[in-house]
Design a protein around this motif. Structure first.
Motif, PDB file in Angstrom:
ATOM      1  N   ILE A  80       0.817  -1.219   0.000  1.00 37.21           N
ATOM      2  CA  ILE A  80       0.000   0.000   0.000  1.00 37.21           C
ATOM      3  C   ILE A  80       0.855   1.276   0.000  1.00 37.21           C
ATOM      4  CG2 ILE A  80      -0.324   0.071   2.510  1.00 37.21           C
ATOM      5  CD1 ILE A  80      -2.998   1.014  -0.061  1.00 37.21           C
ATOM      6  N   ILE A  81       1.954   1.269   0.739  1.00 40.24           N
ATOM      7  CA  ILE A  81       2.819   2.460   0.791  1.00 40.24           C
ATOM      8  C   ILE A  81       3.474   2.699  -0.568  1.00 40.24           C
ATOM      9  CG2 ILE A  81       4.890   3.455   1.843  1.00 40.24           C
ATOM     10  CD1 ILE A  81       4.015   2.053   4.457  1.00 40.24           C
ATOM     11  N   SER A  82       3.935   1.636  -1.203  1.00 45.49           N
ATOM     12  CA  SER A  82       4.539   1.766  -2.535  1.00 45.49           C
ATOM     13  C   SER A  82       3.520   2.276  -3.539  1.00 45.49           C
ATOM     14  CB  SER A  82       5.093   0.419  -2.995  1.00 45.49           C
ATOM     15  OG  SER A  82       6.118  -0.004  -2.131  1.00 45.49           O
ATOM     16  N   LYS A  83       2.285   1.790  -3.438  1.00 45.09           N
ATOM     17  CA  LYS A  83       1.231   2.272  -4.329  1.00 45.09           C
ATOM     18  C   LYS A  83       0.958   3.754  -4.090  1.00 45.09           C
ATOM     19  CE  LYS A  83      -1.154  -2.125  -4.925  1.00 45.09           C
ATOM     20  NZ  LYS A  83      -2.374  -2.898  -4.649  1.00 45.09           N
ATOM     21  N   MET A  84       0.987   4.180  -2.815  1.00 52.24           N
ATOM     22  CA  MET A  84       0.756   5.596  -2.494  1.00 52.24           C
ATOM     23  C   MET A  84       1.850   6.472  -3.089  1.00 52.24           C
ATOM     24  SD  MET A  84      -0.764   5.336   1.413  1.00 52.24           S
ATOM     25  CE  MET A  84       0.021   6.834   1.876  1.00 52.24           C
ATOM     26  N   MET A 144      14.810   3.865  -5.089  1.00 56.00           N
ATOM     27  CA  MET A 144      13.732   3.109  -5.740  1.00 56.00           C
ATOM     28  C   MET A 144      13.039   2.199  -4.738  1.00 56.00           C
ATOM     29  SD  MET A 144      15.255   2.026  -9.470  1.00 56.00           S
ATOM     30  CE  MET A 144      13.871   0.927  -9.759  1.00 56.00           C
ATOM     31  N   ASP A 145      13.827   1.529  -3.937  1.00 51.93           N
ATOM     32  CA  ASP A 145      13.271   0.604  -2.949  1.00 51.93           C
ATOM     33  C   ASP A 145      12.422   1.344  -1.915  1.00 51.93           C
ATOM     34  OD1 ASP A 145      12.962  -2.005  -1.774  1.00 51.93           O
ATOM     35  OD2 ASP A 145      14.408  -1.389  -0.232  1.00 51.93           O
ATOM     36  N   LEU A 146      12.928   2.472  -1.425  1.00 43.95           N
ATOM     37  CA  LEU A 146      12.179   3.251  -0.435  1.00 43.95           C
ATOM     38  C   LEU A 146      10.841   3.741  -0.986  1.00 43.95           C
ATOM     39  CD1 LEU A 146      14.983   5.418   1.196  1.00 43.95           C
ATOM     40  CD2 LEU A 146      13.632   3.634   2.308  1.00 43.95           C
TER      41      LEU A 146
END
Length: 181
Positions: A80-84, A144-146
């Motif tokens: 969800i955080i990556s999508k945000m 990128m990972d963060l």
């Protein structure tokens, strides 16, 4: 005579060591910002340096990484955080905004209009020209990972290098010019 030979050997070693520390005809630029005006400046400098025969390294990190996202590609299996992050950050070079005088997007539209009117290349065109001029583009994997970005969401660019700060330092340490934009 033995002392002179020893001194010559020592001088030869010193000259060899000095030649290792000479700077290359290279410019290394950290692209930290994702603001349109700052990214334009980074590419303008990079293209100018390349035209002058210098090797160029662009290292995209943190807010600069979205510049290299492909507007047509999506990552898979994101939390969800990556999508945000993916939703909130610009998707590609065409979605960048001005750092100053953005005025709800009106300033950015005006700048893009002026660029087109005055025949100034946009970021997408500068990326294409950078590839033709063999400018090295690196992207920080930690950033990128963060932010939850994946390799498959990034633009097609010849020899795009996914790396860490150590690779950039290796490239930058012998550069004549290092910039942080």
């Amino acid at each position: 005579m033995e002392n002179v030979e020893q001194q010559i050997a020592e001088l030869q070693k010193q000259v060899k060591d000095l030649s290792k520390d000479t700077q290359d005809d290279k410019i290394s630029i950290i692209v930290f910002s994702g603001d349109l005006d700052k990214v334009l400046a980074a590419f303008n400098i990079a293209l100018g340096a390349s035209a002058m025969g210098m090797d160029v390294v662009l290292f995209f990190t943190f807010w600069g990484t979205p510049v290299l996202r492909d507007k047509k590609k999506k990552g898979k299996g994101k939390d969800i955080i990556s999508k945000m992050f993916g939703f909130m950050l610009p998707k590609g070079a065409g979605k960048l905004k001005l750092s100053q005088m953005n005025m709800g997007g009106a300033g950015t539209l005006l700048m893009k209009h002026l660029m087109k009117k005055k025949n100034v290349s946009n970021i997408e065109e500068m990326l294409k020209l950078s590839a033709e001029m063999e400018i090295n583009v690196y992207i920080c994997e930690l950033s990128m990972d963060l932010m939850g970005f994946q390799h498959e969401e990034m633009i097609e660019y010849p020899n795009l290098v996914y790396c860490g700060v150590a690779k950039f330092i290796e490239e930058a340490k012998n550069s004549k010019v290092q910039l942080f934009i």
